[in-house]
Design a protein around this motif. Structure first.
Motif, PDB file in Angstrom:
ATOM      1  N   GLU A 280     -32.084 -32.999  -7.066  1.00 48.51           N
ATOM      2  CA  GLU A 280     -32.818 -34.129  -6.916  1.00 48.51           C
ATOM      3  C   GLU A 280     -33.828 -34.550  -7.886  1.00 48.51           C
ATOM      4  OE1 GLU A 280     -32.109 -36.740  -4.719  1.00 48.51           O
ATOM      5  OE2 GLU A 280     -30.463 -35.261  -4.115  1.00 48.51           O
ATOM      6  N   MET A 281     -34.494 -33.501  -8.391  1.00 45.33           N
ATOM      7  CA  MET A 281     -35.265 -33.712  -9.737  1.00 45.33           C
ATOM      8  C   MET A 281     -34.560 -34.179 -10.758  1.00 45.33           C
ATOM      9  SD  MET A 281     -38.329 -33.672  -8.615  1.00 45.33           S
ATOM     10  CE  MET A 281     -39.204 -33.761  -9.987  1.00 45.33           C
ATOM     11  N   ASN A 282     -33.416 -33.562 -11.040  1.00 46.33           N
ATOM     12  CA  ASN A 282     -32.455 -34.055 -12.245  1.00 46.33           C
ATOM     13  C   ASN A 282     -32.010 -35.315 -12.160  1.00 46.33           C
ATOM     14  OD1 ASN A 282     -32.404 -31.758 -14.601  1.00 46.33           O
ATOM     15  ND2 ASN A 282     -32.651 -30.727 -12.652  1.00 46.33           N
ATOM     16  N   ARG A 283     -31.585 -35.614 -10.873  1.00 43.79           N
ATOM     17  CA  ARG A 283     -30.963 -36.935 -10.639  1.00 43.79           C
ATOM     18  C   ARG A 283     -32.153 -38.106 -10.803  1.00 43.79           C
ATOM     19  NH1 ARG A 283     -28.269 -37.368  -5.124  1.00 43.79           N
ATOM     20  NH2 ARG A 283     -27.484 -39.444  -6.261  1.00 43.79           N
ATOM     21  N   PHE A 284     -33.491 -37.913 -10.440  1.00 48.50           N
ATOM     22  CA  PHE A 284     -34.485 -38.658 -10.634  1.00 48.50           C
ATOM     23  C   PHE A 284     -34.633 -38.863 -12.118  1.00 48.50           C
ATOM     24  CE2 PHE A 284     -38.977 -38.717 -11.031  1.00 48.50           C
ATOM     25  CZ  PHE A 284     -39.117 -40.337 -10.603  1.00 48.50           C
ATOM     26  N   TYR A 285     -34.943 -37.941 -12.765  1.00 42.62           N
ATOM     27  CA  TYR A 285     -35.184 -37.877 -14.125  1.00 42.62           C
ATOM     28  C   TYR A 285     -33.879 -38.848 -14.786  1.00 42.62           C
ATOM     29  CZ  TYR A 285     -38.907 -34.583 -13.767  1.00 42.62           C
ATOM     30  OH  TYR A 285     -39.855 -33.736 -13.550  1.00 42.62           O
ATOM     31  N   ARG A 286     -32.836 -38.463 -14.575  1.00 40.37           N
ATOM     32  CA  ARG A 286     -31.694 -39.152 -15.029  1.00 40.37           C
ATOM     33  C   ARG A 286     -31.275 -40.546 -14.842  1.00 40.37           C
ATOM     34  NH1 ARG A 286     -27.159 -33.986 -14.591  1.00 40.37           N
ATOM     35  NH2 ARG A 286     -28.609 -32.604 -15.831  1.00 40.37           N
ATOM     36  N   GLY A 287     -31.879 -40.817 -13.605  1.00 42.67           N
ATOM     37  CA  GLY A 287     -31.678 -42.268 -12.982  1.00 42.67           C
ATOM     38  C   GLY A 287     -32.535 -43.190 -13.095  1.00 42.67           C
ATOM     39  N   ASP A 288     -33.538 -42.921 -13.896  1.00 41.76           N
ATOM     40  CA  ASP A 288     -34.886 -43.798 -14.166  1.00 41.76           C
ATOM     41  C   ASP A 288     -35.075 -43.976 -15.655  1.00 41.76           C
ATOM     42  OD1 ASP A 288     -37.371 -45.133 -14.087  1.00 41.76           O
ATOM     43  OD2 ASP A 288     -37.841 -44.159 -12.098  1.00 41.76           O
ATOM     44  N   ASP A 289     -34.972 -45.183 -16.139  1.00 43.22           N
ATOM     45  CA  ASP A 289     -35.489 -45.436 -17.419  1.00 43.22           C
ATOM     46  C   ASP A 289     -36.751 -45.321 -17.947  1.00 43.22           C
ATOM     47  OD1 ASP A 289     -32.596 -45.743 -17.942  1.00 43.22           O
ATOM     48  OD2 ASP A 289     -32.798 -48.085 -17.944  1.00 43.22           O
ATOM     49  N   ILE A 290     -37.690 -44.972 -17.226  1.00 41.06           N
ATOM     50  CA  ILE A 290     -39.021 -44.609 -17.406  1.00 41.06           C
ATOM     51  C   ILE A 290     -39.088 -43.309 -18.228  1.00 41.06           C
ATOM     52  CG2 ILE A 290     -39.628 -43.403 -15.472  1.00 41.06           C
ATOM     53  CD1 ILE A 290     -42.431 -44.996 -15.589  1.00 41.06           C
TER      54      ILE A 290
END
Length: 147
Positions: free
Chosen positions: A70-80
């Motif tokens: 989930e953390m990797n999906r979060f980082y990869r999925g948010d342009d921030i």
């Protein structure tokens, strides 16, 4: 890399999660769209995450809201986050102060340390997770010794 027993010995009294299965790892790889590095595979087959110094999740559980997938999906999925970096990395733990450890695809046999505040910049943390965790533990131990 040092053995799983060496990691447990480095962090005596710490909580280590139950071992993951090969099926768990295959599911994680499917979700992430990439194979886990062999060292992460070995670690997850031994224990599903652990807390290190300062009770931080030095090695994230494979699944869950703050798990590796989930953390990797979060980082990869948010342009921030700097996509030119995070899409090339697989993060697997943190030091509790905002800095994550990860593998960067073009730096084989190297662990990086990255903080979102650093943008696309990162540091080299060691050759493997054990090196990175050992260095971080030494740092926290030195702070405790100075108290």
């Amino acid at each position: 890399m040092s053995s799983v027993d060496d990691i447990r010995a480095l962090f005596p009294g710490r909580s280590f999660g139950s071992a993951c299965t090969d099926t768990d790892i295959r599911i994680a790889e499917e979700i992430l769209g990439e194979p886990l590095p062999s060292v992460l595979r070995e670690l997850y087959l031994a224990f599903d995450g652990f807390r290190g110094s300062t009770d931080a999740y030095f090695f994230w559980s494979l699944f869950g809201p703050e798990g590796m997938v989930e953390m990797n999906r979060f980082y990869r999925g948010d342009d921030i986050f700097p996509q030119e970096l995070v899409t090339q990395c697989l993060f697997f733990g943190d030091n509790g102060c905002g800095q994550q450890w990860g593998f960067k695809r073009d730096l084989s046999d190297t662990i990086i340390k990255w903080d979102a505040e650093w943008g696309a910049d990162f540091e080299i943390a060691g050759k493997n997770p054990f090196d990175a965790w050992q260095a971080e533990k030494r740092f926290y131990d030195s702070l405790a010794d100075n108290d």
